[in-house]
Design an enzyme around this catalytic site. Structure first.
Site, short mmCIF file in Angstrom:
data_model
loop_
_atom_site.label_atom_id
_atom_site.label_comp_id
_atom_site.label_asym_id
_atom_site.label_seq_id
_atom_site.Cartn_x
_atom_site.Cartn_y
_atom_site.Cartn_z
N ASP A 76 -46.12 -9.23 101.29
CA ASP A 76 -45.64 -8.23 100.35
C ASP A 76 -46.74 -7.71 99.42
O ASP A 76 -47.81 -8.30 99.29
CB ASP A 76 -44.52 -8.82 99.49
CG ASP A 76 -43.20 -8.92 100.23
OD1 ASP A 76 -43.18 -8.68 101.46
OD2 ASP A 76 -42.19 -9.24 99.58
N ASP A 77 -46.39 -6.59 98.76
CA ASP A 77 -47.18 -6.01 97.65
C ASP A 77 -48.54 -5.48 98.08
O ASP A 77 -49.50 -5.51 97.29
CB ASP A 77 -47.35 -7.04 96.52
CG ASP A 77 -46.02 -7.46 95.91
OD1 ASP A 77 -45.00 -6.81 96.21
OD2 ASP A 77 -45.99 -8.44 95.15
N HIS A 127 -41.69 -1.24 100.59
CA HIS A 127 -41.43 -2.21 99.52
C HIS A 127 -41.26 -1.50 98.17
O HIS A 127 -41.56 -2.07 97.13
CB HIS A 127 -42.59 -3.21 99.46
CG HIS A 127 -42.29 -4.47 98.69
ND1 HIS A 127 -41.09 -5.14 98.78
CD2 HIS A 127 -43.05 -5.19 97.81
CE1 HIS A 127 -41.13 -6.21 98.01
NE2 HIS A 127 -42.30 -6.25 97.40
N HIS A 131 -42.07 -1.01 92.57
CA HIS A 131 -41.66 -2.43 92.52
C HIS A 131 -40.62 -2.72 91.42
O HIS A 131 -40.77 -3.65 90.64
CB HIS A 131 -42.90 -3.32 92.32
CG HIS A 131 -42.73 -4.69 92.91
ND1 HIS A 131 -42.10 -5.73 92.24
CD2 HIS A 131 -43.12 -5.22 94.10
CE1 HIS A 131 -42.12 -6.81 92.98
NE2 HIS A 131 -42.72 -6.54 94.12
N HIS A 221 -47.75 -13.23 100.25
CA HIS A 221 -48.24 -12.03 99.59
C HIS A 221 -49.69 -11.76 99.96
O HIS A 221 -50.47 -12.69 100.14
CB HIS A 221 -48.11 -12.16 98.07
CG HIS A 221 -46.70 -12.15 97.58
ND1 HIS A 221 -45.88 -13.26 97.69
CD2 HIS A 221 -45.95 -11.17 97.03
CE1 HIS A 221 -44.68 -12.96 97.21
NE2 HIS A 221 -44.69 -11.70 96.79
#
Length: 264
Positions: A76-77, A127, A131, A221
């Site tokens: 993620d991210d 995603h 956020h 991540h």
């Protein structure tokens, strides 16, 4: 007699003593069934849990795959120039394809990294743009976050991803309904490395290796906020790959794990 009329309860008692008959008990008062509108209000007052949403929208909301010896690594991210290239180097060295969930604002800043993820054969998912915590947003705000990110991704690599991972794994029912109507798949996980806590290599390994099983979706991540330290996940990743391969697992992308023919 006037006293009896003023005290009907006493009069009834006297009557019962004289006649030998007790007064009939009062009929219980039944509560009316709630109307459909009242039921809707009650349901609205108590949002569904993730578990309830998972069961109700099982074709759209996924936490894991079939129980076969396959595992999907997800990151993620991204993109993040501090960590994403290191993760990509490890995956390339070990011949592993993974799924990366992209934050739109970061992709806009680092398009070259997004292109690299794509060119090296990994799957890209959405995603959000900034956020946020989706479950506290309206459907329109949710839609805006998804579509804004899609436009950034499409401009850079040429397609709009159909996989969505909600930040923090949280989403509400109205957002799920919209995603389902539009043909998206919501992808959560059932193994959490907790690497965002800046854990050591050994702790990240333990969190992953102690929890994985057939069909697992693993959350790690390859990007983070200011001050993030993902050294633990980067150092643990080669060992995680080796150990799971020795256990007989094969690494696949989310579309491969879930047999999605149309993932893009």
């Amino acid at each position: 007699m006037s006293k009896l009329f003023k005290a009907p309860a006493a009069w009834l008692l006297c009557l019962a003593l004289v006649t030998g008959m007790a007064p009939a008990p009062a009929e219980p008062v039944s509560k009316p069934e709630p109307t459909s509108s009242e039921q809707a209000v009650n349901a609205e007052a108590k949002p569904m849990t993730l578990g309830e949403l998972r069961r109700k929208y099982s074709e759209t909301f996924k936490f894991s795959g079939p129980e076969v010896k396959q595992i999907a690594l997800t990151f993620d991210d991204v993109p993040d120039p501090r960590f994403t290239p290191k993760v990509l180097d490890i995956l390339k060295k070990h011949g592993v394809k993974a799924t990366f969930f992209v934050v739109g604002s970061r992709a806009k800043k680092h398009p070259e990294l997004l292109r690299r993820i794509h060119h090296e054969g990994h799957i890209i998912g959405n995603h959000s743009y900034s956020h946020p915590l989706f479950k506290k947003q309206s459907v329109q705000e949710f839609k805006s976050e998804i579509e804004r990110t899609e436009k950034v991704i499409e401009r850079i690599i040429g397609y709009k991803p159909r996989l969505i991972r909600p930040p923090y794994g949280e989403i509400n029912e109205e957002q799920l309904k919209w995603a389902k109507r539009q043909g998206y798949k919501i992808i959560n996980w059932n193994v959490d490395s907790l690497d965002w806590k800046a854990l050591s290599k050994e702790k990240v390994k333990r969190n992953v290796l102690s929890a994985v099983g057939p069909g697992s979706i693993v959350l790690q991540h390859a990007g983070g906020g200011t001050g993030s330290n993902l050294t633990g996940t980067i150092e643990a990743l080669p060992d995680i790959i080796k150990v799971l391969r020795n256990r007989g697992y094969r690494f696949v992308t989310i579309p491969q794990l879930l047999s999605y023919k149309k993932a893009l």
